[in-house]
Design an enzyme around this catalytic site. Structure first.
Site, mmCIF file in Angstrom:
data_model
loop_
_atom_site.group_PDB
_atom_site.id
_atom_site.type_symbol
_atom_site.label_atom_id
_atom_site.label_comp_id
_atom_site.label_asym_id
_atom_site.label_seq_id
_atom_site.Cartn_x
_atom_site.Cartn_y
_atom_site.Cartn_z
ATOM 1 C CE1 TYR A 119 -3.244 2.789 0.727
ATOM 2 C CE2 TYR A 119 -2.406 3.090 2.629
ATOM 3 C CZ TYR A 119 -3.423 3.221 1.554
ATOM 4 O OH TYR A 119 -4.173 4.882 1.939
ATOM 5 C CG ASP A 134 6.097 3.997 0.865
ATOM 6 O OD1 ASP A 134 5.871 3.884 2.081
ATOM 7 O OD2 ASP A 134 4.614 3.477 -0.018
ATOM 8 C CE LYS A 145 1.166 4.354 8.407
ATOM 9 N NZ LYS A 145 1.280 3.903 6.917
#
Ligand SMILES: *Cc1c(COP(=O)(O)O)cnc(C)c1O
Length: 429
Positions: free
Chosen positions: A145, A240, A268
């Site tokens: 994702y 990523d 994050k």
């Protein structure tokens, strides 16, 4: 499923004005069933819902809460910054400090741009890779994702050279026809794809530790091959590390694998709970961004002073000597204890961990691909999840998400969790 009435009341009310009652889908408990808990406050390794029920939290806001919730230093930094104004739309020294810190901790990043979400980071890195290479095609992997930008929301499961179908309604076929979806950890398929169309590929984007199909580690061979092929074909390699960055190790997954990606997306942890994300990498590539180059990217709240204060303070705390070693020991204590408890209860279960991230699988073997993850027993996970939720342990509400520990998760908290899990395992048939 016993749920408290106040959570039910709020959930019903929320659904009147917000689609599904939530502002991000997985919070809705659709995968596990039942009513989402509405959280009132958090401290350390716990949060409390509106009924004042305490939960040991194993999602940590899906990663950011690495130093524990409401860490006094982070809260103070936010308060101090807020007094001086919330947003200026002009540069600040804090942004320089943040950029310097990121470049220091992740050496593959020579220059970095701050944004406000992981989605923005990956979307912008993708545009930059396409602008830089003047190519359209991209490669992503099934089960990874990368946020919800159009080109990256592509259905998994396409075989070699099969162009993707959008996973989401509202994404034009025309956009995703440039996205090739390959199997995670399938080195041969990657080789074959590059042999066929390598010179047309703008970038490969990968989670070097996948955390959005439960936890799945990439093999060293898979990543080495990816690096070699990207270099050979002039393709930009994008790691990523929105989830793995600063969490699996201080230098991210790339520091563990010894791989230098061309671009890295972060998020994050770097916001410490406020909206900060970033993408960066080789100076030569970053120079193609506006205002220097022709690839446009911008943001009203990018590098927001309050968010940067929270992020910078969090990055300082995680550089305390031994921070990540302790975090890893905490995650391993949890997965080892859970595995033993499952074995005692004769439940088919295994677990894996890397740094402050862990995966729980209701299966005999640790998965290495999306297909293998999907073989896990979702029903058993759901029963286990609800048993623990009632007992005051909050796991990610889906069998296909990774879990997170923080520096505030003491051995005593982990051991309490394992003891509660023993009961949960015993109740599985
Ligand atoms: C969470 C995540 C994103 C998206 O970040 P948002 O801040 O939710 O937009 C992208 N990539 C990975 C690997 C993630 O875990």
């Amino acid at each position: 499923m016993t749920t408290t009435s106040l959570n039910n009341t709020l959930f019903e009310r929320a659904q009147r004005t917000t689609p599904g009652g939530v502002n991000s889908p997985v919070r809705a408990f659709r995968s596990v069933g039942g009513t989402p808990r509405f959280i009132k406050r958090a401290q350390g390794a716990s949060f409390w819902d509106v009924e004042d029920k305490e939960y040991i939290d194993y999602i940590g806001s899906w990663g950011p809460a690495i130093v524990g919730h409401a860490h006094p230093d982070v809260v103070k930094a936010v308060q101090d910054a807020a007094v001086n104004g919330l947003s200026f739309g002009a540069p600040t020294e804090g942004e320089i400090l943040m950029a310097e810190e990121i470049c220091k901790l992740v050496p593959s990043i020579e220059q970095v741009r701050l944004v406000s979400s992981g989605t923005e980071a990956t979307m912008s890195a993708l545009r930059l890779a396409r602008g830089y290479t003047k190519r359209d095609k991209i490669i992503k992997f099934e089960g990874c994702y990368h946020g919800h930008a159009d080109s990256l929301l592509v259905k998994a499961g396409s075989g070699l050279l099969t162009f993707g179908n959008p996973t989401s309604a509202g994404v034009p076929e025309d956009f995703v026809k440039h996205t090739l979806v390959l199997d995670y950890n399938n080195t041969q398929q990657l080789e074959d794809t590059f042999a066929a169309v390598g010179d047309e590929i703008a970038c490969v984007i990968v989670e070097p530790v996948a955390g959005n199909m439960n936890l799945v580690k990439a093999s060293q061979e898979f990543l080495d091959t990816m690096r070699r092929l990207c270099t050979k074909h002039g393709t930009v390699l994008i790691f990523d590390e929105v989830m793995s960055g600063f969490r699996v190790a201080l230098g991210g997954a790339q520091s563990l694998n010894g791989i230098i990606p061309d671009l890295t997306a972060l998020g994050k942890v770097i916001g410490g709970g406020l909206p900060v994300a970033a993408f960066g990498g080789k100076k030569e590539i970053m120079a193609h961004l506006a205002p220097l180059g022709g690839v446009y990217q911008a943001g009203t709240l990018s590098g927001n002073p309050i968010a940067v204060a929270a992020g910078l303070t969090t990055l300082k705390i995680i550089q305390t000597p031994g921070f990540h070693a302790r975090l890893a020991a905490t995650a391993t204590r949890l997965t080892t204890g859970l595995t033993q408890a499952a074995k005692a209860a004769e439940v088919a279960f295994t677990a894996d961990a890397i740094g402050g991230m862990f995966g729980l699988y209701f299966a005999k073997d640790i998965p290495s691909s999306y297909t293998e993850v999907m073989r896990g027993n979702k029903e058993r996970f759901n029963t286990f999840f609800h048993h623990l939720l009632n007992a005051g342990v909050y796991l990610a509400p889906s069998a296909f998400e990774a879990g997170f520990v923080s520096a505030a998760h003491t051995d005593a908290i982990i051991d309490r969790t394992i003891a509660l899990a023993q009961d949960a395992f015993a109740q599985l048939d």
